[in-house]
Design a protein around this motif. Structure first.
Motif, PDB file in Angstrom:
ATOM      1  N   ARG A   1      37.115  55.136  43.876  1.00 25.62           N
ATOM      2  CA  ARG A   1      36.829  55.852  45.123  1.00 25.62           C
ATOM      3  C   ARG A   1      35.366  56.264  45.225  1.00 25.62           C
ATOM      4  O   ARG A   1      34.889  56.605  46.290  1.00 25.62           O
ATOM      5  N   GLU A   2      34.637  56.250  44.083  1.00 25.72           N
ATOM      6  CA  GLU A   2      33.220  56.602  44.090  1.00 25.72           C
ATOM      7  C   GLU A   2      32.323  55.380  44.150  1.00 25.72           C
ATOM      8  O   GLU A   2      31.104  55.523  44.114  1.00 25.72           O
ATOM      9  N   ARG A   3      32.892  54.218  44.227  1.00 26.86           N
ATOM     10  CA  ARG A   3      32.109  52.974  44.366  1.00 26.86           C
ATOM     11  C   ARG A   3      32.845  52.028  45.312  1.00 26.86           C
ATOM     12  O   ARG A   3      33.221  50.927  44.958  1.00 26.86           O
ATOM     13  N   ARG A   4      33.022  52.496  46.527  1.00 27.90           N
ATOM     14  CA  ARG A   4      33.818  51.742  47.497  1.00 27.90           C
ATOM     15  C   ARG A   4      33.176  50.420  47.908  1.00 27.90           C
ATOM     16  O   ARG A   4      33.853  49.534  48.402  1.00 27.90           O
ATOM     17  N   SER A   5      31.883  50.277  47.717  1.00 25.25           N
ATOM     18  CA  SER A   5      31.247  49.002  48.052  1.00 25.25           C
ATOM     19  C   SER A   5      31.702  47.877  47.134  1.00 25.25           C
ATOM     20  O   SER A   5      31.502  46.698  47.450  1.00 25.25           O
ATOM     21  N   ASP A   6      32.323  48.228  45.987  1.00 23.59           N
ATOM     22  CA  ASP A   6      32.825  47.200  45.084  1.00 23.59           C
ATOM     23  C   ASP A   6      34.223  46.725  45.460  1.00 23.59           C
ATOM     24  O   ASP A   6      34.716  45.747  44.890  1.00 23.59           O
ATOM     25  N   ILE A   7      34.875  47.415  46.395  1.00 22.35           N
ATOM     26  CA  ILE A   7      36.249  47.046  46.736  1.00 22.35           C
ATOM     27  C   ILE A   7      36.326  45.667  47.395  1.00 22.35           C
ATOM     28  O   ILE A   7      37.182  44.851  47.008  1.00 22.35           O
ATOM     29  N   PRO A   8      35.479  45.319  48.412  1.00 18.23           N
ATOM     30  CA  PRO A   8      35.580  43.972  48.995  1.00 18.23           C
ATOM     31  C   PRO A   8      35.425  42.839  47.982  1.00 18.23           C
ATOM     32  O   PRO A   8      36.251  41.914  47.982  1.00 18.23           O
ATOM     33  N   PRO A   9      34.402  42.844  47.095  1.00 19.17           N
ATOM     34  CA  PRO A   9      34.348  41.743  46.122  1.00 19.17           C
ATOM     35  C   PRO A   9      35.522  41.742  45.153  1.00 19.17           C
ATOM     36  O   PRO A   9      35.970  40.676  44.727  1.00 19.17           O
ATOM     37  N   LEU A  10      36.046  42.917  44.808  1.00 19.43           N
ATOM     38  CA  LEU A  10      37.230  42.957  43.953  1.00 19.43           C
ATOM     39  C   LEU A  10      38.435  42.343  44.665  1.00 19.43           C
ATOM     40  O   LEU A  10      39.195  41.562  44.072  1.00 19.43           O
ATOM     41  N   VAL A  11      38.600  42.689  45.930  1.00 22.84           N
ATOM     42  CA  VAL A  11      39.714  42.134  46.705  1.00 22.84           C
ATOM     43  C   VAL A  11      39.594  40.623  46.798  1.00 22.84           C
ATOM     44  O   VAL A  11      40.575  39.888  46.606  1.00 22.84           O
ATOM     45  N   ASN A  12      38.399  40.133  47.083  1.00 18.45           N
ATOM     46  CA  ASN A  12      38.200  38.683  47.178  1.00 18.45           C
ATOM     47  C   ASN A  12      38.500  37.994  45.849  1.00 18.45           C
ATOM     48  O   ASN A  12      39.055  36.891  45.812  1.00 18.45           O
ATOM     49  N   HIS A  13      38.120  38.647  44.742  1.00 20.49           N
ATOM     50  CA  HIS A  13      38.395  38.074  43.417  1.00 20.49           C
ATOM     51  C   HIS A  13      39.895  37.999  43.166  1.00 20.49           C
ATOM     52  O   HIS A  13      40.406  36.959  42.705  1.00 20.49           O
ATOM     53  N   PHE A  14      40.621  39.067  43.476  1.00 22.37           N
ATOM     54  CA  PHE A  14      42.065  39.065  43.248  1.00 22.37           C
ATOM     55  C   PHE A  14      42.767  38.064  44.165  1.00 22.37           C
ATOM     56  O   PHE A  14      43.713  37.388  43.739  1.00 22.37           O
ATOM     57  N   ILE A  15      42.316  37.958  45.406  1.00 21.91           N
ATOM     58  CA  ILE A  15      42.923  36.999  46.335  1.00 21.91           C
ATOM     59  C   ILE A  15      42.656  35.566  45.877  1.00 21.91           C
ATOM     60  O   ILE A  15      43.555  34.699  45.921  1.00 21.91           O
ATOM     61  N   GLU A  16      41.450  35.295  45.441  1.00 21.85           N
ATOM     62  CA  GLU A  16      41.119  33.943  44.975  1.00 21.85           C
ATOM     63  C   GLU A  16      41.957  33.570  43.756  1.00 21.85           C
ATOM     64  O   GLU A  16      42.468  32.450  43.660  1.00 21.85           O
ATOM     65  N   ARG A  17      42.114  34.513  42.837  1.00 27.16           N
ATOM     66  CA  ARG A  17      42.941  34.235  41.658  1.00 27.16           C
ATOM     67  C   ARG A  17      44.404  34.036  42.043  1.00 27.16           C
ATOM     68  O   ARG A  17      45.074  33.145  41.509  1.00 27.16           O
ATOM     69  N   PHE A  18      44.893  34.839  42.988  1.00 24.77           N
ATOM     70  CA  PHE A  18      46.272  34.681  43.444  1.00 24.77           C
ATOM     71  C   PHE A  18      46.466  33.317  44.106  1.00 24.77           C
ATOM     72  O   PHE A  18      47.487  32.652  43.881  1.00 24.77           O
ATOM     73  N   ASN A  19      45.502  32.892  44.901  1.00 26.94           N
ATOM     74  CA  ASN A  19      45.607  31.586  45.567  1.00 26.94           C
ATOM     75  C   ASN A  19      45.647  30.453  44.550  1.00 26.94           C
ATOM     76  O   ASN A  19      46.401  29.483  44.707  1.00 26.94           O
ATOM     77  N   GLN A  20      44.834  30.552  43.508  1.00 21.83           N
ATOM     78  CA  GLN A  20      44.819  29.497  42.497  1.00 21.83           C
ATOM     79  C   GLN A  20      46.124  29.454  41.719  1.00 21.83           C
ATOM     80  O   GLN A  20      46.649  28.372  41.423  1.00 21.83           O
ATOM     81  N   GLU A  21      46.663  30.611  41.396  1.00 18.59           N
ATOM     82  CA  GLU A  21      47.883  30.646  40.597  1.00 18.59           C
ATOM     83  C   GLU A  21      49.117  30.273  41.402  1.00 18.59           C
ATOM     84  O   GLU A  21      50.086  29.758  40.828  1.00 18.59           O
TER      85      GLU A  21
END
Length: 594
Positions: A381-401
């Motif tokens: 919650r103190e580094r919200r600018s990192d949430i979009p790249p984290l979300v994209n990383h998790f989505i990309e990994r989910f798509n591959q798996e």
């Protein structure tokens, strides 16, 4: 008899030619050189005047050019170009069928682009063209010219040239495959070099850790500073902030990167099991110890030992661990021989060790031993600018798996960046995987999240208990320094002008007698909440005197003010009835029945 001898000699020459061509092509992958030597061998063995290999131009398209030749000069070779389907050369390439021209002077289809294959003298010149084919396509043509004499047999030439063309095609295909693999390896090497290099403009990066915010850049800076030394590192931060990933990064950035990285979760083992796990045991040390076993300290010799949840070890084991850190040696369980180890220690905890030391729950000398270099990992919650790249990383990994093509809409990303995330990155990953699994279609919209339908599975975590459960909440800070969860059940409150997080001021409360125990009083906007679905009531007015300072005294005071009705007392103290119940049990306060 003479004709049989001549036929045998011809077959012997053809076999020798095939052997020599195979030997030449197998000597090198440089087809520019091997094709030229192969054509020279072919021309000398068969008595051919000229021969050439025609292949598609490197710039693509349907243009064919002379690749290798014998019997031509450079100017003639430079003039040799055809389009697919044009002339004898183009037709053989386009159709994949061989062609034999007994006399080039009488063939209207023959195009002497080079100026070298035209008729010379009284004897006719034959022209034999065969395709160079692989299993997938035609990669070029092999063309040869000979003078027609009494002993010329064009069918034998065609058959032999077809075999040679197949060898040339396989060599060309192998050359293309090797060139593509070489290019891929160069690209992969470049990518890895860029990944290992520092980012431009002073930005740092760590493998398997995503962080572009200023807070994470500060963490990366501290990691790069601490990694080369052998100093003990203590990683501080809430659960789910990635302490193990940072510990691995410190190890692999250190000179010990080629040595083992061993991890132990101290909270998962009892004191006896933890001692055996870390120090090992001798044979017969206890029931079931059928053999000698090395501990994690020995296994990590020369490398790094990561002790997670170091704040959860018992006081008895704290003393044993302190001795190992001081002496750099230990004894196995059931043994008497000292074992010396060279281990770098990285510890992690989400506990407040300083308060534990003050309460006598943690040894101060061990605290100083493990707290040499402290690295604080900020909550999500103190580094919200990192949430979009984290979300994209998790989505990309989910798509591959899962072989999906999911994408997140801007509205959904806005919901995610506004969430409180008490479970930090671990909770974010859980939410993304759950939503991606259950969503229909290829778009994750804002309404796909359970919190939008008041079904957030972690809503009870959005209120973090205070050390003093009944202390007054400071305006603008929420409880225990954390923001309150907002009205949508999952998002944080709106940002204040100074960049902090604000809480709407409650409206004046009605008199105590007007408050109903089961119906919370609304705030100014009617939606002030302390949890995803639970409303935060305003304080009760017309109180008899100020509240005491102590927590137990304040509890008794509130219960007396409200006639020992717990729901009213909870609203008076601005906490939930459940918290009030826990606080009463904690201080063993018996509820009076009036």
């Amino acid at each position: 008899m003479s004709s049989r001898t001549a036929l045998s000699e011809r077959y012997q020459v053809q076999l020798s030619t095939i052997y020599e061509v195979c030997r030449v092509l197998g000597a090198s992958l440089d087809i520019a050189r091997t094709f030229r030597v192969a054509l020279n061998t072919l021309a000398s063995q068969l008595g051919l005047q000229r021969a050439m290999v025609v292949m598609p131009a490197e710039d693509g398209g349907n243009l064919l050019r002379i690749h290798s030749w014998v019997g031509l000069d450079r100017e003639q070779a430079a003039r040799g170009h055809w389009r697919s389907g044009e002339g004898v050369i183009g037709r053989v390439y386009a159709s994949g069928m061989a062609a034999v021209v007994p006399d080039v002077q009488e063939s209207p289809e023959f195009l002497d682009r080079t100026g070298a294959f035209g008729a010379r003298g009284d004897r006719p010149l034959a022209f034999v063209v065969v395709p160079m084919k692989t299993e997938r396509a035609t990669v070029g043509v092999l063309a040869a010219q000979r003078v027609m004499d009494d002993g010329a047999r064009l069918t034998d030439d065609q058959r032999l040239l077809t075999m040679v063309a197949t060898l040339l095609a396989q060599s060309a295909a192998l050359h293309v495959a090797v060139a593509e693999e070489h290019s891929r390896l160069l690209q992969e090497t470049t990518r890895l070099q860029k990944a290992l290099a520092r980012e431009p403009r002073g930005r740092l990066a760590i493998d398997n850790v995503i962080g572009e915010s200023r807070a994470m850049q500060q963490v990366f800076t501290e990691v790069h500073q601490a990694a080369p030394s052998r100093a003990t590192v203590l990683l501080r931060g809430e659960s789910g902030t990635g302490k193990e990933a940072i510990a691995r990064a410190i190890h692999f950035l250190s000179p010990r990167k080629d040595a083992p990285f061993i991890k132990v979760n101290c909270a998962a083992l009892t004191e006896s099991l933890l001692e055996s796990e870390l120090f090992g045991h001798e044979r017969g040390a206890f029931t079931g110890a059928v053999g000698e076993r090395k501990g994690r300290f020995e296994l990590a010799h020369g490398g790094t030992l990561f002790l997670d949840e170091i704040g959860d070890i018992s006081p008895g084991f704290q003393a044993k661990l302190l001795r190992v850190l001081q002496e750099r040696e230990f004894e196995r369980v059931g043994g008497s021989k000292a074992v010396k180890v060279d281990v770098r220690l990285i510890c992690a905890t989400n506990r407040d060790l300083e308060k534990m030391v003050q309460r006598g729950e943690y040894r101060a000398d061990l605290y100083y031993r493990i707290n040499v270099v402290s690295i604080f990992l900020p909550p999500l919650r103190e580094r919200r600018s990192d949430i979009p790249p984290l979300v994209n990383h998790f989505i990309e990994r989910f798509n591959q798996e899962n072989r999906r093509q999911l994408k997140v809409t801007p509205e959904a990303m806005k919901v995610l960046t506004s969430c409180y995330w008490p479970g930090n990155v671990r909770e974010l990953e859980n939410c993304i995987e759950r939503t991606a699994t259950m969503v229909q279609g290829d778009l994750i919209r804002d309404l796909a999240f359970p919190c939008r339908n008041n079904r957030c599975l972690t809503q009870t975590l959005h209120f973090l208990d205070k050390a003093d459960a009944v202390a007054a909440a400071a305006a603008g800070n929420g409880f225990n320094g954390h923001v309150l969860a907002p009205t949508n059940g999952h998002a944080a409150p709106p940002a204040a002008a100074d960049g902090g997080w604000s809480v709407p001021a409650p409206a004046p409360a009605p008199p105590l007698g007007d408050l109903d125990a089961g119906a919370p009083a609304p705030a100014a906007d009617g939606v002030t909440r302390i949890g995803p679905t639970q409303q935060l009531p305003p304080p009760v007015s017309r109180l008899a005197g100020p509240a005491p300072d102590g927590e137990r005294e304040r509890l008794i005071w509130a219960m007396e003010q409200c006639g020992w009705v717990q729901a009213k007392a909870a609203r008076l103290l601005r906490i939930t009835p459940r918290q009030l119940g826990y606080a009463l049990q904690k201080h063993r306060i018996e509820v009076r029945k009036l």
